[in-house]
Design an enzyme around this catalytic site. Structure first.
Site, mmCIF file in Angstrom:
data_model
loop_
_atom_site.group_PDB
_atom_site.id
_atom_site.type_symbol
_atom_site.label_atom_id
_atom_site.label_comp_id
_atom_site.label_asym_id
_atom_site.label_seq_id
_atom_site.Cartn_x
_atom_site.Cartn_y
_atom_site.Cartn_z
ATOM 1 C CG MET A 95 67.460 -84.898 -43.596
ATOM 2 S SD MET A 95 67.739 -86.640 -43.334
ATOM 3 C CE MET A 95 66.087 -87.165 -42.984
ATOM 4 C CB CYS B 283 71.932 -74.891 -43.515
ATOM 5 S SG CYS B 283 72.497 -75.455 -45.136
ATOM 6 C CE LYS C 240 67.394 -80.040 -37.770
ATOM 7 N NZ LYS C 240 68.562 -79.940 -38.638
ATOM 8 N N GLY D 253 70.487 -86.022 -33.945
ATOM 9 C CA GLY D 253 71.872 -86.388 -34.271
ATOM 10 C C GLY D 253 72.172 -87.833 -33.943
ATOM 11 N N GLY E 92 66.900 -88.299 -38.282
ATOM 12 C CA GLY E 92 67.475 -87.725 -39.499
ATOM 13 C C GLY E 92 67.730 -88.810 -40.530
ATOM 14 N NE ARG E 93 73.222 -88.366 -41.020
ATOM 15 C CZ ARG E 93 74.441 -88.381 -40.513
ATOM 16 N NH1 ARG E 93 75.484 -88.554 -41.292
ATOM 17 N NH2 ARG E 93 74.613 -88.212 -39.223
HETATM 18 C C1 LIG Z 1 70.898 -84.737 -47.128
HETATM 19 C C2 LIG Z 1 70.604 -83.898 -45.919
HETATM 20 C C3 LIG Z 1 69.812 -82.777 -46.068
HETATM 21 C C4 LIG Z 1 69.527 -81.975 -44.940
HETATM 22 N N1 LIG Z 1 68.706 -80.889 -45.100
HETATM 23 C C5 LIG Z 1 68.363 -80.155 -44.000
HETATM 24 C C6 LIG Z 1 67.423 -79.082 -44.109
HETATM 25 O O1 LIG Z 1 66.846 -78.808 -45.162
HETATM 26 N N2 LIG Z 1 67.160 -78.371 -42.986
HETATM 27 C C7 LIG Z 1 67.749 -78.669 -41.766
HETATM 28 O O2 LIG Z 1 67.479 -78.004 -40.774
HETATM 29 N N3 LIG Z 1 68.609 -79.683 -41.650
HETATM 30 C C8 LIG Z 1 68.915 -80.440 -42.724
HETATM 31 N N4 LIG Z 1 69.746 -81.520 -42.579
HETATM 32 C C9 LIG Z 1 70.225 -81.896 -41.231
HETATM 33 C C10 LIG Z 1 69.282 -82.926 -40.604
HETATM 34 O O3 LIG Z 1 68.020 -82.357 -40.366
HETATM 35 C C11 LIG Z 1 69.869 -83.450 -39.269
HETATM 36 O O4 LIG Z 1 70.030 -82.350 -38.412
HETATM 37 C C12 LIG Z 1 71.214 -84.133 -39.443
HETATM 38 O O5 LIG Z 1 71.175 -85.068 -40.511
HETATM 39 C C13 LIG Z 1 71.635 -84.842 -38.150
HETATM 40 O O6 LIG Z 1 70.764 -85.888 -37.817
HETATM 41 P P1 LIG Z 1 71.201 -87.433 -38.104
HETATM 42 O O7 LIG Z 1 72.595 -87.612 -37.541
HETATM 43 O O8 LIG Z 1 70.173 -88.238 -37.376
HETATM 44 O O9 LIG Z 1 71.164 -87.621 -39.587
HETATM 45 C C14 LIG Z 1 70.061 -82.310 -43.673
HETATM 46 C C15 LIG Z 1 70.865 -83.440 -43.558
HETATM 47 C C16 LIG Z 1 71.125 -84.240 -44.654
HETATM 48 C C17 LIG Z 1 71.979 -85.476 -44.462
#
Ligand SMILES: Cc1cc2nc3c(=O)[nH]c(=O)nc-3n(C[C@H](O)[C@H](O)[C@H](O)COP(=O)(O)O)c2cc1C
Length: 318
Positions: free
Chosen positions: A18, A100, A141, A203, A226-227
């Site tokens: 992230m 992304c 990814k 997710g 993730g978050r």
């Molecule tokens: C602030 C933020 C930054 C992120 N940066 C990246 C990143 O650098 N590379 C990537 O593959 N995914 C990135 N993601 C996506 C996360 O890796 C993840 O796939 C997405 O948040 C879904 O998971 P979650 O629902 O558990 O948060 C980012 C997500 C957020 C919210």
């Protein structure tokens, strides 16, 4: 335990990359909580190729966090393979971002745009694999597709596997869904049953129950949080205990949270310098206090705290 290429992944709880959150100091905290696989924030292959000085911080790594993947984004197979080859010695895995949704990334044909360009996505993987060989696994990814009319994760994942990808992390949403709404676990399950390489499901995993049900419903080899790790690194340990031992461990006490906040402040300031660290720390510190008494007041005062001492005294008062 499972393997990505020749790399042993010791448990089923990984952390997703992230940008702006999972920098080196926070990854080390997450590692201490037991996560089995970490990935750097996404970094532009072109930026590395042209020596963008800002990448130094994003690319920083430390033996303590191993195994760690460097996540590259880009759309030029030659540049990506040259860059991967130049930097590979510092990382265990090279991961390619194909999810992304940020406009300036997608507009260049990078990130989630690759979901619509299977042949280019495969050429990127093939050319990196050709250059770096079996020495370091290449992973991807992805999301389940670009939009609701183009949910192509099964076909796309099979193609990436044939191109040489050694694992795929799949975020169960389309590019147009961004980060909201349901996570389509059914598609992750279909992908898992269509390929032989490990699948890491991602997710909407917010707690230990989501973590376990994601594994059960999709058959994935691992999950990527993730978050949910924002201000809550303890969730890693909680998920591992619940998945492996069916055990529900205690949530951290307020004192433990405060101790972690001081430590995170110190580590970020040592790593990035006070000025840069403090502006980024404000988010982390606000997340740590989520649900705490006085947290609104803390967050307001945090906005004007511009030195380590001022931040420490705000944490003291919590
Ligand atoms: C602030 C933020 C930054 C992120 N940066 C990246 C990143 O650098 N590379 C990537 O593959 N995914 C990135 N993601 C996506 C996360 O890796 C993840 O796939 C997405 O948040 C879904 O998971 P979650 O629902 O558990 O948060 C980012 C997500 C957020 C919210």
């Amino acid at each position: 335990m499972f393997k990505i290429g020749n790399i042993e992944i010791k448990n089923r709880v990984c952390v997703a990359p992230m940008a702006g959150i999972t920098d080196l100091p926070y990854r080390i905290i997450l590692k201490e909580m037991g996560t089995s696989l970490l990935t750097t924030e996404l970094v532009s292959a072109k930026g590395i190729y042209y020596n963008n000085p800002n990448n130094k911080i994003i690319m920083a790594t430390d033996k303590k966090e191993s195994p760690v993947a460097l996540q590259l984004f880009g759309a030029d197979p030659i540049i990506m393979s040259l860059v991967a080859n130049n930097v590979k010695d510092s990382y265990d895995i090279i991961d390619i971002n194909m999810g992304c949704p940020v406009l300036k990334v997608v507009r260049n044909g990078e990130g989630a745009a690759l979901l619509k360009n299977e042949s280019l996505a495969c050429r990127i993987v093939e050319s990196i694999v050709r250059v770096i060989g079996d020495e370091k696994p290449v992973t991807c990814k992805i999301r389940i597709g670009y939009d609701n009319n183009h949910i192509n994760a099964v076909k796309f994942s099979k193609a990436l596997e044939s191109a040489g990808a050694k694992a795929i992390t799949i975020h169960g949403r389309t590019k147009t869904e961004l980060y909201s709404g349901e996570c389509h676990r059914d598609v992750i399950k279909d992908v898992k049953s269509s390929v032989k390489i490990p699948i890491i499901a991602n997710g909407n995993i917010w707690n230990i129950y989501d973590a376990k049900s994601m594994l059960e419903e999709t058959g994935a080899d691992a999950i990527a949080l993730g978050r949910a790790v924002k201000g809550n690194p303890w969730i890693v340990k909680e998920c591992i205990e619940y998945i492996e031992n069916d055990k529900i461990i205690d949530r951290p006490t307020k004192d433990e949270i405060k101790k972690m906040m001081y430590r995170h402040v110190d580590d970020e300031i040592n790593f990035k310098g006070e000025m840069k660290a403090i502006s980024e720390l404000r988010h982390h510190l606000a997340w740590y206090t989520h649900g705490m008494e006085n947290s609104t007041k803390f967050r307001l005062e945090l906005n004007s705290a511009d030195t380590k001492e001022k931040i420490y005294s705000l944490i003291d008062k919590l």
